[in-house]
Design an enzyme around this catalytic site. Structure first.
Site, PDB file in Angstrom:
ATOM      1  N   ARG A   1       0.834  -1.211   0.000  1.00 47.03           N
ATOM      2  CA  ARG A   1       0.000   0.000   0.000  1.00 47.03           C
ATOM      3  C   ARG A   1       0.869   1.261   0.000  1.00 47.03           C
ATOM      4  O   ARG A   1       0.550   2.243  -0.665  1.00 47.03           O
ATOM      5  CB  ARG A   1      -0.938  -0.010   1.214  1.00 47.03           C
TER       6      ARG A   1
ATOM      7  N   ARG B   1       9.258  26.900  -0.720  1.00 48.31           N
ATOM      8  CA  ARG B   1       7.818  26.650  -0.891  1.00 48.31           C
ATOM      9  C   ARG B   1       7.326  27.061  -2.272  1.00 48.31           C
ATOM     10  O   ARG B   1       7.389  28.228  -2.646  1.00 48.31           O
ATOM     11  CB  ARG B   1       7.039  27.380   0.196  1.00 48.31           C
TER      12      ARG B   1
ATOM     13  N   HIS C   1       4.187  25.230  -5.058  1.00 47.14           N
ATOM     14  CA  HIS C   1       3.291  24.075  -5.158  1.00 47.14           C
ATOM     15  C   HIS C   1       3.829  22.966  -6.069  1.00 47.14           C
ATOM     16  O   HIS C   1       3.745  21.798  -5.733  1.00 47.14           O
ATOM     17  CB  HIS C   1       1.903  24.506  -5.656  1.00 47.14           C
TER      18      HIS C   1
ATOM     19  N   LYS D   1      -2.972   6.890   1.050  1.00 48.81           N
ATOM     20  CA  LYS D   1      -2.763   7.123   2.490  1.00 48.81           C
ATOM     21  C   LYS D   1      -1.868   8.338   2.677  1.00 48.81           C
ATOM     22  O   LYS D   1      -0.681   8.221   3.009  1.00 48.81           O
ATOM     23  CB  LYS D   1      -2.195   5.864   3.175  1.00 48.81           C
TER      24      LYS D   1
ATOM     25  N   LEU E   1     -10.012   4.375   2.218  1.00 43.37           N
ATOM     26  CA  LEU E   1      -8.688   3.776   2.306  1.00 43.37           C
ATOM     27  C   LEU E   1      -8.887   2.270   2.449  1.00 43.37           C
ATOM     28  O   LEU E   1      -9.669   1.826   3.298  1.00 43.37           O
ATOM     29  CB  LEU E   1      -7.940   4.304   3.536  1.00 43.37           C
TER      30      LEU E   1
END
Ligand code: PLP
Length: 284
Positions: free
Chosen positions: A52, A100, A102, A147, A205
Site C-alpha cells: 500500500r 515553498r 506548489h 494514504k 482507504l
C-alpha cells in the site's frame, strides 16, 4: 529508556527529532504514511502495508524513497531501539525539502521519518460492550484511497465524534452511503447475515485490517459482499463493526445514539474478531 526516532538517515532522541520547516510534508501535507501493528516484537501484515505504501507513493508521484529492504531494516531498528514488543510503528515519507512552491521541486529527495511506541491492548469494555459512532458528511477529497498525511478532515471528524461522546465518526457521501470512519473501515451484517464492506474505490482507504479480514472471510466461505451501504441500512443492520490497525476489530453497538439491533455486540462480529486475532497471532 529514551525514545528514539529515525529522521532522514539518523537515529535521534525522540524529543529532539525534527524536520526542516520547508519539508513539504509540513507545508503541503505532501507525503504518505503507514501505521503497522507490532505484536510480540513482529510486524503484523508488513507486506500488505508495504504494498500500500508503494501504491501511495506512486499515486503521488514521489520517487526515490528508500527501497523495501533498507526500509524494513530501519523499521526493525526503530522497534529494537525503543524496545517495543506490542505497539505500533509509524512511518512517513514526504516529497522532501524545498523552497515553498506548489509544483514538484526539481532537486528535493524524499524524507523518511519513523517512530515506534508501545500501545495498550484494546480496552476490554469496548470489546464487551461495543463502541458508538456518529455519522457526519464526508468532506474529504476524491482520492481517499491514497494514504496521505493530509488528514485534517479526518481530524475534524474524529474531534466531532469525541465531542459527541462517540468512539468514531462514520463519514457519509453525497448519495447517503457510508464511506468509512475517520481512521477505521466500516462494516455491517445484514438481517440475512451478509457481511458488507464498501468496495475499495477512491472514496475509502483500503485498510490492511480490512484486506486481511476479507482474505479470512473468503477462505472461511462467509457470505460476504463488497458494495456501498446507506446510513439507513446501517441503522437497521443486525450487526456492525469497524476495523483498523490500532482498533483491530471492534463491535459498533450504537449509530447516532440508536442501538444497533439489541445494542449488544453481534455473535458474528465476535467470531470475526476471534478469527482476526488468531490471524494476528499467526503472523506475529
Ligand atoms: N480508513 C482510514 C481513513 C484510516 O485512516 C485507516 C487507518 O488509519 C483505516 C481506514 C484503516 O486502515 P488499516 O486497517 O490499514 O489501519
Amino acid at each position: 529508556m529514551p525514545r528514539i526516532a529515525y529522521v532522514d538517515g539518523v537515529y535521534r532522541p525522540h524529543a529532539e527529532a525534527a524536520v526542516h520547516i520547508e519539508d513539504r510534508g509540513y507545508q503541503f501535507a505532501d507525503g504518505v504514511y503507514e501505521v503497522i501493528a507490532i505484536r510480540g516484537g513482529k510486524l503484523v501484515d508488513e507486506e500488505l502495508h508495504l504494498v500500500r505504501l508503494r501504491r501511495s507513493l506512486m499515486e503521488l508521484r514521489i520517487e526515490g524513497a528508500l527501497a523495501d529492504a533498507p526500509l524494513k531494516f530501519v523499521l526493525r531498528e526503530v522497534i529494537r531501539r525503543n524496545a517495543v514488543v506490542d505497539g505500533i510503528v509509524y512511518l512517513q515519507i514526504s516529497r522532501g525539502i524545498a523552497p515553498r512552491d506548489h509544483a514538484f521541486p526539481k532537486a528535493a529527495r524524499p524524507i523518511l521519518v519513523v517512530t515506534a511506541r508501545r500501545t495498550r491492548p484494546v480496552n476490554p469494555t469496548q470489546v464487551d460492550e461495543g463502541v458508538s459512532v456518529i455519522t457526519i458528511p464526508d468532506i474529504r477529497w476524491q482520492r481517499c484511497d491514497i494514504k496521505t498525511i493530509s488528514l485534517v478532515a479526518n481530524v475534524l471528524g474524529k474531534q466531532q465524534a469525541r465531542e459527541a461522546g462517540a468512539y468514531e465518526a462514520w463519514m457519509v457521501d453525497g448519495e447517503g452511503h457510508i464511506t468509512e470512519g475517520t481512521s477505521t473501515n466500516a462494516w455491517i451484517v445484514t438481517a440475512d447475515n451478509q457481511i458488507v464492506s464498501r468496495g475499495a474505490d477512491h472514496h475509502i482507504l483500503d485498510g490492511v485490517t480490512r484486506q486481511a479480514l476479507i482474505a479470512l472471510l473468503r477462505r472461511g466461505g462467509y457470505n460476504f459482499v463488497e458494495r456501498p451501504f446507506t446510513v439507513t441500512e446501517a441503522k437497521a443492520a443486525r450487526e456492525a463493526f469497524l476495523t483498523s490497525t490500532t482498533s483491530d476489530l471492534l463491535p459498533v453497538t450504537s449509530i447516532d445514539g440508536q442501538p444497533v439491533a439489541n445494542g449488544a455486540p453481534g455473535l458474528l462480529t465476535q467470531k470475526l474478531r476471534a478469527d482476526y486475532l488468531a490471524h494476528v497471532a499467526e503472523s506475529a
